[in-house]
Scaffold this motif. Structure first.
Motif, PDB file in Angstrom:
ATOM      1  N   SER A  34       2.488   5.831  -3.014  1.00  0.00           N
ATOM      2  CA  SER A  34       3.995   6.928  -3.720  1.00  0.00           C
ATOM      3  C   SER A  34       3.635   7.011  -5.159  1.00  0.00           C
ATOM      4  O   SER A  34       4.231   7.836  -5.740  1.00  0.00           O
ATOM      5  CB  SER A  34       5.011   6.288  -3.098  1.00  0.00           C
ATOM      6  OG  SER A  34       5.384   4.747  -3.967  1.00  0.00           O
ATOM      7  N   ARG A  35       3.187   5.920  -5.667  1.00  0.00           N
ATOM      8  CA  ARG A  35       3.186   6.155  -7.053  1.00  0.00           C
ATOM      9  C   ARG A  35       1.866   6.715  -7.789  1.00  0.00           C
ATOM     10  O   ARG A  35       1.762   7.254  -8.885  1.00  0.00           O
ATOM     11  CB  ARG A  35       3.193   4.408  -7.893  1.00  0.00           C
ATOM     12  CG  ARG A  35       4.663   3.875  -7.330  1.00  0.00           C
ATOM     13  CD  ARG A  35       4.575   2.664  -8.258  1.00  0.00           C
ATOM     14  NE  ARG A  35       5.797   1.781  -7.986  1.00  0.00           N
ATOM     15  CZ  ARG A  35       6.400   0.868  -8.473  1.00  0.00           C
ATOM     16  NH1 ARG A  35       5.467   0.030  -9.282  1.00  0.00           N
ATOM     17  NH2 ARG A  35       7.353   0.310  -8.342  1.00  0.00           N
ATOM     18  N   THR A  36       0.804   6.413  -7.032  1.00  0.00           N
ATOM     19  CA  THR A  36      -0.743   7.015  -7.569  1.00  0.00           C
ATOM     20  C   THR A  36      -1.132   8.062  -6.636  1.00  0.00           C
ATOM     21  O   THR A  36      -1.919   8.940  -7.469  1.00  0.00           O
ATOM     22  CB  THR A  36      -1.481   5.951  -7.509  1.00  0.00           C
ATOM     23  OG1 THR A  36      -1.878   5.600  -6.139  1.00  0.00           O
ATOM     24  CG2 THR A  36      -1.040   4.670  -8.204  1.00  0.00           C
ATOM     25  N   GLY A  37      -0.583   8.410  -5.502  1.00  0.00           N
ATOM     26  CA  GLY A  37      -1.163   9.404  -4.479  1.00  0.00           C
ATOM     27  C   GLY A  37      -2.420   8.954  -3.980  1.00  0.00           C
ATOM     28  O   GLY A  37      -3.000   9.853  -3.325  1.00  0.00           O
ATOM     29  N   LEU A  38      -2.754   7.729  -4.045  1.00  0.00           N
ATOM     30  CA  LEU A  38      -3.926   7.048  -3.489  1.00  0.00           C
ATOM     31  C   LEU A  38      -3.761   6.426  -2.321  1.00  0.00           C
ATOM     32  O   LEU A  38      -3.156   5.567  -2.401  1.00  0.00           O
ATOM     33  CB  LEU A  38      -4.895   6.415  -4.476  1.00  0.00           C
ATOM     34  CG  LEU A  38      -5.149   7.095  -5.812  1.00  0.00           C
ATOM     35  CD1 LEU A  38      -5.913   6.279  -6.759  1.00  0.00           C
ATOM     36  CD2 LEU A  38      -6.248   8.227  -5.498  1.00  0.00           C
ATOM     37  N   ALA A  39      -4.491   6.748  -1.145  1.00  0.00           N
ATOM     38  CA  ALA A  39      -4.316   6.008   0.034  1.00  0.00           C
ATOM     39  C   ALA A  39      -5.489   5.013   0.039  1.00  0.00           C
ATOM     40  O   ALA A  39      -6.832   5.461   0.327  1.00  0.00           O
ATOM     41  CB  ALA A  39      -4.281   7.011   1.409  1.00  0.00           C
TER      42      ALA A  39
ATOM     43  N   LEU B 273       0.967  -1.150  -0.051  1.00  0.00           N
ATOM     44  CA  LEU B 273      -0.090  -0.011  -0.118  1.00  0.00           C
ATOM     45  C   LEU B 273       0.941   1.344   0.011  1.00  0.00           C
ATOM     46  O   LEU B 273       0.609   2.274  -0.428  1.00  0.00           O
ATOM     47  CB  LEU B 273      -0.936  -0.110   1.262  1.00  0.00           C
ATOM     48  CG  LEU B 273      -2.138  -0.970   1.164  1.00  0.00           C
ATOM     49  CD1 LEU B 273      -2.833  -1.008   2.577  1.00  0.00           C
ATOM     50  CD2 LEU B 273      -2.956  -0.767   0.083  1.00  0.00           C
ATOM     51  N   ASP B 274       2.175   1.064   0.483  1.00  0.00           N
ATOM     52  CA  ASP B 274       2.998   2.273   0.653  1.00  0.00           C
ATOM     53  C   ASP B 274       3.447   2.831  -0.927  1.00  0.00           C
ATOM     54  O   ASP B 274       3.447   3.758  -1.365  1.00  0.00           O
ATOM     55  CB  ASP B 274       4.035   2.049   1.638  1.00  0.00           C
ATOM     56  CG  ASP B 274       3.746   2.358   3.020  1.00  0.00           C
ATOM     57  OD1 ASP B 274       2.822   2.686   3.214  1.00  0.00           O
ATOM     58  OD2 ASP B 274       4.504   1.669   3.835  1.00  0.00           O
TER      59      ASP B 274
END
Length: 223
Positions: free
Chosen positions: A27-32, A22-23
């Protein structure tokens, strides 16, 4: 699109490296991503179904890759729900169900699912109520049934299958070789290897409830 609500389900729930994964995704998509529980997944499935199907009473099943959500709906309200940690992919892998699995391997997988269904004391044994199915497995079965019946409409939402006809189709499937299965209309090549495992939760629910009809729902969590 003004808002995105990213959610992760069973594959991430069960992964030992879920936090690291998930980290990287964030970091790649900006989605949490929100890792939702199995029970929340079942509830969101229900909302997708209830808002687009007029049935008042039914059993609901969503067969995913790593889990299966089951709910009992009475008067358009959930009476009970559960998330089983078995889906099309991990049943296939755990019980070695690729190709043409032996009857013993299938029986072991069926027992694992049936034991979890038996523990659901809210789930009735009543043949008068249909099953509403979600997910790729149910959709593939509906496509195959539609092709076999030469059903003229492409739309699958609320498409109805009889349990008897489905049973006959699955009997034919069991007799086929692996290559013949991959050429079956409606069943994608990528799904042919896991279909034996994928139908086990559905068969278990059919045996438990005695339902005679299955409806495909094209709507679920995303809706």
């Amino acid at each position: 699109v003004t808002h995105v609500y990213p959610v992760a389900t069973a594959a991430v729930r069960q992964a030992t490296n879920a936090a690291d994964f998930l980290d990287v995704v964030q970091s790649r998509t900006g989605l949490a991503f929100d890792v939702i529980s199995g029970e929340e997944e079942a509830h969101l499935d229900f909302l997708g179904v209830a808002n687009t199907i007029s049935l008042r009473d039914y059993a609901m099943i969503d067969i995913g890759g790593a889990s299966t959500e089951v709910a009992w709906v009475r008067d358009r309200t959930i009476v009970g729900k559960t998330s089983m940690p078995w889906g099309a992919v991990n049943l296939t892998e755990r019980f070695d169900l690729k190709g043409k699995p032996s009857r013993k391997k299938i029986a072991s997988a069926e027992t694992a699912v049936s034991e979890l269904l038996e523990a659901c004391d809210w789930l009735p044994q009543d043949a008068s109520f249909p099953i509403v199915g979600l997910g790729g497995t149910i959709r593939a079965l509906a496509k195959a049934d539609r092709k076999q019946r030469e059903y003229p409409l492409e739309w699958l939402h609320q498409y109805e299958m009889s349990v008897r006809q489905l049973g006959e189709w699955l009997d034919e499937w069991d007799k086929m070789g692996v290559q013949a299965r991959k050429g079956m209309p409606g069943i994608g090549k990528e799904r042919a290897d896991i279909l034996a495992g994928a139908v086990i939760p559905l068969k278990g629910l059919l045996r438990h409830t005695g339902a005679q009809h299955i409806l495909d729902s094209g709507n679920g969590i995303r809706d």
